[in-house]
Design a protein around this motif. Sequence first.
Motif, short mmCIF file in Angstrom:
data_model
loop_
_atom_site.label_atom_id
_atom_site.label_comp_id
_atom_site.label_asym_id
_atom_site.label_seq_id
_atom_site.Cartn_x
_atom_site.Cartn_y
_atom_site.Cartn_z
N TYR A 124 0.84 -1.19 0.00
CA TYR A 124 0.00 0.00 0.00
C TYR A 124 0.88 1.25 0.00
CZ TYR A 124 -3.91 -3.08 1.13
OH TYR A 124 -4.86 -4.07 1.09
N VAL A 125 0.63 2.14 -0.95
CA VAL A 125 1.38 3.39 -1.04
C VAL A 125 0.62 4.47 -0.27
CG1 VAL A 125 2.37 5.13 -2.58
CG2 VAL A 125 2.30 2.72 -3.29
N HIS A 126 1.34 5.18 0.60
CA HIS A 126 0.75 6.25 1.39
C HIS A 126 1.51 7.55 1.12
CE1 HIS A 126 -1.71 3.51 3.80
NE2 HIS A 126 -0.64 2.74 3.92
N GLU A 127 0.76 8.60 0.84
CA GLU A 127 1.33 9.94 0.78
C GLU A 127 1.11 10.58 2.14
OE1 GLU A 127 1.18 11.50 -3.81
OE2 GLU A 127 -0.54 11.88 -2.54
N ILE A 128 2.19 10.96 2.80
CA ILE A 128 2.08 11.52 4.14
C ILE A 128 2.71 12.91 4.18
CG2 ILE A 128 2.09 9.22 5.19
CD1 ILE A 128 4.96 9.83 6.14
#
Length: 544
Positions: A473-477
């Motif tokens: 899962y790719v997360h932009e934080i």
Amino acid sequence: MEDERLLAMERHQMEQIRELDLEELQVEEVDDINNSSDDDLDATDRSYGGAGELTFNTSLASLHTYLGEVEDTHGRLAFLEDSAVLNLPLFYLEGVVLFPEATLPLRVIQPNFIAAIERALAQVDVPYTIGVVRVYRDPDNPRIKFATIGTTAEIRQYRRLEDGSLNVVTRGQQRFRLRRRWIDVEGAPCGEVQIIQEDQPLRTPCDAFGKLTPLSNLRSHSLSCTQPLNASRAKLQQSRDEDNVSESNSEESFESVLSPTERSIHHSAVDSCYGCDIMDESTSSDDDKFLCEPDLHFGRSFLKDSESTGSLHSNHQKHIENADLGSTSGRQSCQGEETDRHRRKINFDQFRTVPRAYWPHWVYRMYDSYCLAERAADMWKKIVGAPSMDGLVRKPDLLSFYIASKIPVSESTRQELLEIDGISYRLRREIELLESVNLIRCKICKTEISRRSDMLVMSSEGPLGAYVNPHGYVHEIMTLYRANGLALRGLPETEYSWFPGYAWTIAYCVACETQMGWLFTATNKKLKPRLFWGIRSSQVADDM
């Protein structure tokens, strides 16, 4: 030489990571963190929002070392031809918007996406290239929807693992329009895309609003009271016209594209600017001129360099009123008694910024890409504390994508920025967001989580970046030095940490129990800041 320098830098950074791994973990208890007062946080961490005393090497986060050893790809294409139509393997990502020049790490586990990466590695016409498209769910419709604008991603590094999965590091290249999509015989998602032709940065009013008529040609619309200019004045005007417009830039070509109303306003502006532009041959010099009182008042108001973005209709109305004033009472005073010398002497240089069309000068600056780039860069440096951005200011197109990929707003707002065609329009929208964005709220319950002033730069790529977890899962934080309304769940973990030397703990919204992100705590006392928060942009409310 450049490749050797980069390899040496990466080896040095890897040594720093190994040193951090060898140090004994000294993770502080969650209770101690929760009991810390805001004053303590202000004293220790507030200075780390910009160019503060960070001891953490921010370049480590941008290397994505948690993916392990990866090998570089070779024989990549620089750019695809504008407006080209081609077929690419697609990658669908929820909660992520990829921009040109932004880094996107991938942990590829699903068989269909593994097939897509393998196809990209093997294809000859467009080697090492995939298309990245954001997918989202409508609150009123649970079905997944696909964005129509995406970005090509170039595979820079990859690694095949024993279980058949892939670790990949990509970089955004060019925007495209998704024309259609399908699944090939191997199960890989594919799509027909058309590369978007980007516009060039606008520098001058001629570029922004079309060709304008030479100033000398506008003299045909001056009032009957206008006297011929002396030879030196004509020579000065002729040289100025030659610098600004070409011979083909005629008055007829300019007026032919105007509506009757616009043409009337244009003539009024020209008449009022030049109707009383009289030079007294016996007393005037090349650099001096006399104006009637009404026209002087008009000239001053017309030359004012306003930064306002108010209604253009109101400016038209004021323009017409001033034009009427210059064409009636101003004309009569010029034709009146010769002994009436109620005129004021001003510097001729003040009139060099008088617009050649009926729009005032500040309107053109609103769409000058370089002026907008300077303004956006200044705002970004004040908010984020970024170093000098002179290199990006000279390239407004890259600056617009850079800010769009790093600005701490929701994913839907960032998708909006990606879909904007035109550098000036994208920069204007970013400036508007930088001026208005303040509160960061939970997407579900609208609880205030943090403020824009709490942003912290923990990566060399900026305060917002994309990271991938072990499950793919790719997360932009967005990284913040302080957050409110969050509760921690579980114990701190160091495995697969996106920030070497920090342990992560899952953070939930207290009101709605939505996972908002993570708390990162230093594993040794040498690292500063000792803690910070990573908030998922996909869980941030749109009305920021």
